[in-house]
Scaffold this motif. Sequence first.
Motif, PDB file in Angstrom:
ATOM      1  N   MET A   1      47.603  65.954  18.813  1.00  0.00           N
ATOM      2  CA  MET A   1      47.387  64.338  19.247  1.00  0.00           C
ATOM      3  C   MET A   1      48.453  63.529  19.474  1.00  0.00           C
ATOM      4  SD  MET A   1      44.938  61.565  17.146  1.00  0.00           S
ATOM      5  CE  MET A   1      46.193  61.219  16.039  1.00  0.00           C
ATOM      6  N   THR A   2      48.849  63.366  20.603  1.00  0.00           N
ATOM      7  CA  THR A   2      50.072  62.464  20.990  1.00  0.00           C
ATOM      8  C   THR A   2      49.675  60.849  21.349  1.00  0.00           C
ATOM      9  OG1 THR A   2      49.840  63.011  23.501  1.00  0.00           O
ATOM     10  CG2 THR A   2      51.247  64.454  21.934  1.00  0.00           C
ATOM     11  N   ILE A   3      50.633  60.280  21.578  1.00  0.00           N
ATOM     12  CA  ILE A   3      50.416  58.735  21.892  1.00  0.00           C
ATOM     13  C   ILE A   3      50.686  58.591  23.417  1.00  0.00           C
ATOM     14  CG2 ILE A   3      51.815  56.580  21.693  1.00  0.00           C
ATOM     15  CD1 ILE A   3      52.586  57.409  18.758  1.00  0.00           C
ATOM     16  N   THR A   4      49.692  57.632  23.587  1.00  0.00           N
ATOM     17  CA  THR A   4      49.641  57.152  25.291  1.00  0.00           C
ATOM     18  C   THR A   4      49.974  55.881  25.151  1.00  0.00           C
ATOM     19  OG1 THR A   4      47.735  58.676  25.651  1.00  0.00           O
ATOM     20  CG2 THR A   4      48.257  56.848  27.175  1.00  0.00           C
ATOM     21  N   PRO A   5      51.108  55.263  25.798  1.00  0.00           N
ATOM     22  CA  PRO A   5      51.444  53.759  25.853  1.00  0.00           C
ATOM     23  C   PRO A   5      51.058  53.319  26.962  1.00  0.00           C
ATOM     24  CG  PRO A   5      53.292  55.297  26.469  1.00  0.00           C
ATOM     25  CD  PRO A   5      52.277  56.173  26.232  1.00  0.00           C
ATOM     26  N   HIS A   6      50.416  51.836  26.824  1.00  0.00           N
ATOM     27  CA  HIS A   6      50.111  51.088  28.107  1.00  0.00           C
ATOM     28  C   HIS A   6      50.925  49.903  27.904  1.00  0.00           C
ATOM     29  CE1 HIS A   6      46.565  53.675  28.794  1.00  0.00           C
ATOM     30  NE2 HIS A   6      46.411  53.714  27.517  1.00  0.00           N
ATOM     31  N   TRP A   7      51.049  49.082  29.150  1.00  0.00           N
ATOM     32  CA  TRP A   7      51.639  47.926  29.001  1.00  0.00           C
ATOM     33  C   TRP A   7      50.738  46.803  29.336  1.00  0.00           C
ATOM     34  CZ3 TRP A   7      55.394  46.679  26.067  1.00  0.00           C
ATOM     35  CH2 TRP A   7      56.268  45.315  26.385  1.00  0.00           C
ATOM     36  N   PHE A   8      50.935  45.630  29.572  1.00  0.00           N
ATOM     37  CA  PHE A   8      50.002  44.333  30.022  1.00  0.00           C
ATOM     38  C   PHE A   8      50.312  43.776  31.245  1.00  0.00           C
ATOM     39  CE2 PHE A   8      48.689  40.194  29.108  1.00  0.00           C
ATOM     40  CZ  PHE A   8      47.289  40.042  28.609  1.00  0.00           C
ATOM     41  N   LEU A   9      49.709  43.131  31.865  1.00  0.00           N
ATOM     42  CA  LEU A   9      49.797  42.273  33.101  1.00  0.00           C
ATOM     43  C   LEU A   9      49.579  40.754  32.694  1.00  0.00           C
ATOM     44  CD1 LEU A   9      48.538  44.085  36.053  1.00  0.00           C
ATOM     45  CD2 LEU A   9      50.841  43.604  35.727  1.00  0.00           C
ATOM     46  N   PRO A  10      50.693  40.037  32.621  1.00  0.00           N
ATOM     47  CA  PRO A  10      50.535  38.437  32.445  1.00  0.00           C
ATOM     48  C   PRO A  10      49.992  37.882  33.458  1.00  0.00           C
ATOM     49  CG  PRO A  10      52.833  38.905  32.855  1.00  0.00           C
ATOM     50  CD  PRO A  10      52.047  40.270  33.029  1.00  0.00           C
ATOM     51  N   THR A  11      48.676  38.069  33.801  1.00  0.00           N
ATOM     52  CA  THR A  11      47.940  37.202  34.927  1.00  0.00           C
ATOM     53  C   THR A  11      47.826  35.960  34.554  1.00  0.00           C
ATOM     54  OG1 THR A  11      45.811  37.996  34.044  1.00  0.00           O
ATOM     55  CG2 THR A  11      47.020  39.260  35.893  1.00  0.00           C
ATOM     56  N   THR A  12      48.172  35.114  33.294  1.00  0.00           N
ATOM     57  CA  THR A  12      48.092  33.887  33.315  1.00  0.00           C
ATOM     58  C   THR A  12      49.609  33.142  33.177  1.00  0.00           C
ATOM     59  OG1 THR A  12      47.364  32.156  31.401  1.00  0.00           O
ATOM     60  CG2 THR A  12      48.466  33.972  30.578  1.00  0.00           C
ATOM     61  N   GLY A  13      50.511  33.830  33.469  1.00  0.00           N
ATOM     62  CA  GLY A  13      51.893  33.505  33.590  1.00  0.00           C
ATOM     63  C   GLY A  13      52.651  34.173  32.835  1.00  0.00           C
ATOM     64  N   ASP A  14      53.913  34.161  32.659  1.00  0.00           N
ATOM     65  CA  ASP A  14      55.015  34.740  31.899  1.00  0.00           C
ATOM     66  C   ASP A  14      56.126  33.845  31.436  1.00  0.00           C
ATOM     67  OD1 ASP A  14      55.707  36.645  30.289  1.00  0.00           O
ATOM     68  OD2 ASP A  14      56.201  38.173  31.979  1.00  0.00           O
ATOM     69  N   GLY A  15      56.827  34.322  30.576  1.00  0.00           N
ATOM     70  CA  GLY A  15      58.149  33.400  30.069  1.00  0.00           C
ATOM     71  C   GLY A  15      58.786  33.823  28.823  1.00  0.00           C
ATOM     72  N   ARG A  16      59.510  32.994  28.328  1.00  0.00           N
ATOM     73  CA  ARG A  16      60.177  33.313  27.192  1.00  0.00           C
ATOM     74  C   ARG A  16      59.971  32.924  25.897  1.00  0.00           C
ATOM     75  NH1 ARG A  16      65.001  36.237  28.559  1.00  0.00           N
ATOM     76  NH2 ARG A  16      65.323  36.483  31.045  1.00  0.00           N
ATOM     77  N   THR A  17      58.932  32.062  26.026  1.00  0.00           N
ATOM     78  CA  THR A  17      58.341  31.602  24.861  1.00  0.00           C
ATOM     79  C   THR A  17      56.756  32.319  24.925  1.00  0.00           C
ATOM     80  OG1 THR A  17      57.341  29.818  26.042  1.00  0.00           O
ATOM     81  CG2 THR A  17      59.585  29.757  24.931  1.00  0.00           C
ATOM     82  N   ILE A  18      55.873  31.947  23.881  1.00  0.00           N
ATOM     83  CA  ILE A  18      54.559  32.312  23.641  1.00  0.00           C
ATOM     84  C   ILE A  18      53.691  31.696  24.749  1.00  0.00           C
ATOM     85  CG2 ILE A  18      52.568  32.982  22.340  1.00  0.00           C
ATOM     86  CD1 ILE A  18      54.544  32.903  20.017  1.00  0.00           C
ATOM     87  N   VAL A  19      53.603  32.221  26.111  1.00  0.00           N
ATOM     88  CA  VAL A  19      52.879  31.379  27.076  1.00  0.00           C
ATOM     89  C   VAL A  19      51.386  31.677  27.040  1.00  0.00           C
ATOM     90  CG1 VAL A  19      52.631  30.967  29.504  1.00  0.00           C
ATOM     91  CG2 VAL A  19      54.848  31.572  28.456  1.00  0.00           C
ATOM     92  N   GLU A  20      50.814  30.598  26.600  1.00  0.00           N
ATOM     93  CA  GLU A  20      49.189  30.843  26.489  1.00  0.00           C
ATOM     94  C   GLU A  20      48.507  29.491  26.803  1.00  0.00           C
ATOM     95  OE1 GLU A  20      47.634  33.371  25.601  1.00  0.00           O
ATOM     96  OE2 GLU A  20      49.273  34.583  25.604  1.00  0.00           O
ATOM     97  N   ARG A  21      47.708  29.809  28.069  1.00  0.00           N
ATOM     98  CA  ARG A  21      46.671  28.873  28.514  1.00  0.00           C
ATOM     99  C   ARG A  21      45.405  29.793  28.453  1.00  0.00           C
ATOM    100  NH1 ARG A  21      49.557  27.299  34.047  1.00  0.00           N
ATOM    101  NH2 ARG A  21      50.014  29.538  33.858  1.00  0.00           N
ATOM    102  N   PHE A  22      44.767  29.841  27.399  1.00  0.00           N
ATOM    103  CA  PHE A  22      43.901  30.769  27.152  1.00  0.00           C
ATOM    104  C   PHE A  22      42.495  29.994  27.049  1.00  0.00           C
ATOM    105  CE2 PHE A  22      45.660  29.916  22.991  1.00  0.00           C
ATOM    106  CZ  PHE A  22      44.729  30.023  22.258  1.00  0.00           C
ATOM    107  N   HIS A  23      41.442  31.133  27.116  1.00  0.00           N
ATOM    108  CA  HIS A  23      40.058  30.761  26.407  1.00  0.00           C
ATOM    109  C   HIS A  23      39.561  29.391  26.888  1.00  0.00           C
ATOM    110  CE1 HIS A  23      40.563  34.266  23.329  1.00  0.00           C
ATOM    111  NE2 HIS A  23      41.111  34.596  24.679  1.00  0.00           N
ATOM    112  N   ALA A  24      39.094  28.581  25.717  1.00  0.00           N
ATOM    113  CA  ALA A  24      38.637  27.454  25.880  1.00  0.00           C
ATOM    114  C   ALA A  24      39.212  26.409  26.611  1.00  0.00           C
ATOM    115  CB  ALA A  24      37.985  26.993  24.700  1.00  0.00           C
ATOM    116  N   ASN A  25      40.576  26.275  26.623  1.00  0.00           N
ATOM    117  CA  ASN A  25      41.593  25.233  27.163  1.00  0.00           C
ATOM    118  C   ASN A  25      42.613  25.818  27.599  1.00  0.00           C
ATOM    119  OD1 ASN A  25      43.178  22.901  27.699  1.00  0.00           O
ATOM    120  ND2 ASN A  25      42.850  22.147  25.607  1.00  0.00           N
ATOM    121  N   ARG A  26      42.654  25.967  29.036  1.00  0.00           N
ATOM    122  CA  ARG A  26      43.715  26.613  29.492  1.00  0.00           C
ATOM    123  C   ARG A  26      45.162  25.869  29.590  1.00  0.00           C
ATOM    124  NH1 ARG A  26      44.369  25.494  35.293  1.00  0.00           N
ATOM    125  NH2 ARG A  26      42.958  24.000  35.896  1.00  0.00           N
TER     126      ARG A  26
END
Length: 385
Positions: free
Chosen positions: A1-26
């Motif tokens: 059993m080996t490891i499968t790595p996946h990454w993530f597409l930041p479709t809310t935006g990206d940056g050098r801080t925790i960029v979060e315009r999420f869920h109930a209040n964008r």
Amino acid sequence: MTITPHWFLPTTGDGRTIVERFHANRSLGPVAQREPTIDYLAQVARAAEQLGFEGVLTPTGTWCEDAWLTTAALIRETKRLKYLVAFRPGVISPTLAAQMAATYQRISGGRLLLNIVTGGDSIEQKRFGDFHDHDQRYARTDEFLTIARGVWSGEPFDFTGEHLSVEGATVLAPPDPVPPLYFGGSSPAALPVAARHADVYLTWGEPPAQVADKIRRVRELAEAQGRTIRFGIRLHTLSRDSSAEAWAEAQKLLDALSPEQVAKAQAQLAASESEGQRRMVALHGGGLDRGVRGLEIHPNLWAGIGLVRGGAGTALVGSHGEVADLIEEYHSLGIEEFVLSGYPHLEEAYWFAEGVLPELAHRGLLRGTRDQRTALREERHVAAQ
């Protein structure tokens, strides 16, 4: 059993801080330093492919770009990369979703993976016209996935349920291959649905002991259904050449957060109906006063992201070797697929792929690699004969 790595597409935006315009209040989080343009997302996707990631998760919700359309636009930007498209089964016809998936498989050459997001935030669900309660949503997801798999059988499919019904449901041609279903959820209503339908059960990055318990419960439920399920985990990552460098970067992320921002986020997250979100919030206690290392809830597992981010709120933090150690610990529990991300997503993909993936390959944990220590022992054994 080996490891499968996946990454993530930041479709809310990206940056050098925790960029979060999420869920109930964008508007909760800061304005993204990098807007989620198709050109920037293509950069991230191409980097993920070149660096050896299997696929990229693309989130769903009114706080980000649509996952189906965004990833379809990126198909021609890549050749091998798979797209783990998150979608909400309660806001679309199951037959239409089955048709979209079948079409996607044909135009992408079989590169679609599906992440089923039942939804744990009633405010967000109501935006889509969904007024079901938490347990009803999972019951409807159960019916939805039954219909989708029936439609993919290639024969007209009939189904009558409490929430959904179809007659003669079919598509032009079944998808080839049928896209694997990734499914998360920690509540008593969620786990039986996962056992019946999931190909990969995804958990957020809880400490290994909690993950082990969840794996055990899901595996037992799946075995009772005569099924075998693979397991995956969703985490952020912050890996550097030394542990001190990695924790210094975590401190920068923490320093960029204000008490007001954290308090506002925590008030919102506390109202979530999601059991998984409740478990994430419980890991960090909701305050900045613990300091960066005070938010280390297991060696090299950091809960600081969850102070302001909904969903996955923990990160692997440490030297490349330390991060590889924790991944190996999760792998020993039965985790095969790791869905990772970091801030910014473009740069962190390189830090992880160039630092941690070679460590995992050295240990024989990546497909096509062998543990060099095992190989050396075998060579010595042969030489001694």
